[in-house]
Design a protein around this motif. Structure first.
Motif, short mmCIF file in Angstrom:
data_model
loop_
_atom_site.label_atom_id
_atom_site.label_comp_id
_atom_site.label_asym_id
_atom_site.label_seq_id
_atom_site.Cartn_x
_atom_site.Cartn_y
_atom_site.Cartn_z
N ASN A 37 4.30 -9.78 7.36
CA ASN A 37 4.08 -9.55 5.93
C ASN A 37 2.84 -10.31 5.48
OD1 ASN A 37 6.29 -7.92 5.65
ND2 ASN A 37 7.67 -9.62 5.16
N GLY A 38 2.04 -9.66 4.68
CA GLY A 38 0.83 -10.32 4.16
C GLY A 38 -0.38 -10.17 5.07
N ALA A 39 -0.22 -9.48 6.21
CA ALA A 39 -1.33 -9.35 7.17
C ALA A 39 -2.46 -8.47 6.63
CB ALA A 39 -0.82 -8.77 8.48
N LYS A 41 -1.66 -4.90 6.14
CA LYS A 41 -1.33 -3.54 6.59
C LYS A 41 -1.34 -2.53 5.44
CE LYS A 41 2.72 -4.57 8.29
NZ LYS A 41 2.79 -5.96 7.79
N SER A 42 -0.65 -2.89 4.35
CA SER A 42 -0.58 -1.92 3.24
C SER A 42 -1.95 -1.69 2.64
CB SER A 42 0.37 -2.42 2.14
OG SER A 42 1.66 -2.48 2.67
N THR A 43 -2.74 -2.75 2.54
CA THR A 43 -4.09 -2.59 2.00
C THR A 43 -4.87 -1.61 2.88
OG1 THR A 43 -4.02 -4.87 1.18
CG2 THR A 43 -6.20 -3.85 1.37
N LEU A 44 -4.75 -1.76 4.19
CA LEU A 44 -5.45 -0.86 5.10
C LEU A 44 -4.92 0.58 4.99
CD1 LEU A 44 -7.42 -0.32 7.41
CD2 LEU A 44 -5.73 -1.22 9.01
#
Ligand code: ADP
Length: 290
Positions: A37-39, A41-44
Motif C-alpha cells: 500500500n502506498g507504492a 500502484k493506483s496512481t499508475l
C-alpha cells in the motif's frame, strides 16, 4: 498492440512523489504489478486509464498518445477499479446493456449479442435476470470484468482483483483473466503475491514510486536463490535475529518461526532456501534486494 511507458513521474500537491521515473514496455499477455500500500500502484493505473494526469513522461498504446489523446485510449481500454458502484436493484443483463450503450454500442441487435457473449464468458448467463445487489463478491468481480470487456479493449487494467474472494471464486476469476490475456494486454495491480505468481509471465515490483525490478517470476527467483537462507527458530529468538541479520521475513510453520535472510553467505545455523516470488517481493520492500 504494445504499451510503452517511459519516464512517468507524478508528485502530488502535498509533495508526495507517487511515481518516479517509471518505465516499462508490454505486449499482450498478463503483467503483474506488485507493491505494498502506498507504492504508487493506483496512481499508475489511474494515469494509464486516463483518469488523472502525470507531471512527466510519455505513454503510448500502439499509435495512440495515452497522456494526450484520452478519448482514443478510452475507446480501447477496459478498467476494473477496486471498488465500483453498481445499482443494486438492477438486473445484470439490463445493467450490462446500459453500460454497452455508454460504450457506444447503440444498435440494439449488436448490443444483445455482445451482452450475451460477455455474460456467457464470465459465467453469469444463468444469473442474468438476478439483481446485482445480491451477487457474491466473486460474481461482482466477474460482472466488473464483463463491463470492462465491452468494446473489445486492447488494454485491460484490473486493480486488486481477488481481495475478499473465496478460493473457488478466485480460481474462476484467474481463469477468466488468463483467457483474456491471450489477446489483450492485462495489467493486474495487487499486493497479493500469490495471484501474480500463478498468473503472470511478467511481473514488476513498484515500491516508493519506482519500478524496483521486473522480469519473469522464474528469472527473479533464480536471481535471489543463491543469496537466500533460512532457519527455523523459537518465537523468542526472532527479535535478536532481526536485529543482527538482514532478515526479509519470518513466518509461522507448525508453531515455530522460519526466518529468511538475504546475504552473500549463510549465517551461522542457516541453510539455503528455495526462492519464491514472495521472497523476491519481501527482499525488495525490506530494502535487501541489492
Ligand atoms: P497504492 O495504490 O500502491 O496504494 P497510491 O498510488 O494510492 O498507492 O499512493 C501513492 C502515494 O501517493 C501514497 O503515499 C499516497 O498517500 C499518495 N497519494 C495518493 N493519492 C494522493 C492524492 N490525491 N493527494 C496526495 N497524495 C496522494
Amino acid at each position: 498492440m504494445r504499451l510503452e511507458v517511459k519516464g512517468l513521474g507524478k508528485t502530488y500537491a502535498n509533495g508526495v512523489k507517487a511515481l518516479d521515473d517509471v518505465s516499462f514496455d508490454l505486449e499482450p499477455g498478463m503483467f503483474g504489478l506488485l507493491g505494498p500500500n502506498g507504492a504508487g500502484k493506483s496512481t499508475l493505473m489511474r494515469t494509464l486509464a486516463t483518469l488523472q494526469d502525470a507531471d512527466r513522461g510519455a505513454v503510448t498504446l500502439g499509435q495512440v498518445d495515452v497522456l494526450r489523446d484520452k478519448e482514443a485510449v478510452r475507446r480501447t481500454l477496459g478498467y476494473l477499479p477496486q471498488e465500483f458502484g453498481l445499482t443494486p436493484k438492477a438486473r445484470a443483463e439490463d445493467l450490462l446493456d446500459t453500460f454497452a450503450v455508454l460504450k457506444g454500442i447503440t444498435a440494439r441487435a449488436d448490443r444483445r449479442a455482445v451482452v450475451e457473449a460477455l455474460l456467457r464468458k464470465t459465467n453469469l448467463w444463468d444469473v442474468r435476470r438476478q439483481q446485482v445487489g445480491g451477487f457474491s463478491g466473486g460474481m461482482k468481480r466477474r460482472f466488473g470484468i464483463a463491463i470492462a470487456l465491452l468494446g473489445d479493449p486492447k488494454l485491460i487494467i484490473v486493480d486488486e482483483p481477488t481481495a475478499g474472494l473465496d478460493p473457488a471464486e478466485r480460481g474462476r476469476f484467474h481463469n477468466l483473466l488468463s483467457e483474456i490475456g491471450r489477446d489483450a494486454i492485462v495489467i493486474l495491480s495487487t499486493h497479493i503475491v500469490e495471484d501474480v505468481a500463478n498468473l503472470c509471465p511478467r511481473v514488476a515490483v513498484l515500491f516508493q514510486g519506482r519500478i524496483q525490478l521486473q522480469g519473469s517470476p522464474e528469472e527473479l527467483c533464480d536471481r535471489l536463490a543463491p543469496r537466500l537462507f533460512r532457519k527455523v527458530v523459537a518465537h523468542d529468538e526472532v527479535a535478536a535475529l532481526e536485529a543482527a541479520l538482514p532478515v526479509i521475513s519470518h513466518r509461522l510453520r507448525a508453531g515455530r518461526h522460519e526466518v529468511r535472510v538475504v546475504a552473500d553467505a549463510a549465517p551461522e545455523g542457516f541453510e539455503p532456501a528455495p526462492a519464491s516470488l514472495e521472497d523476491v517481493y519481501f527482499a525488495v520492500i525490506s530494502g535487501r534486494w541489492s
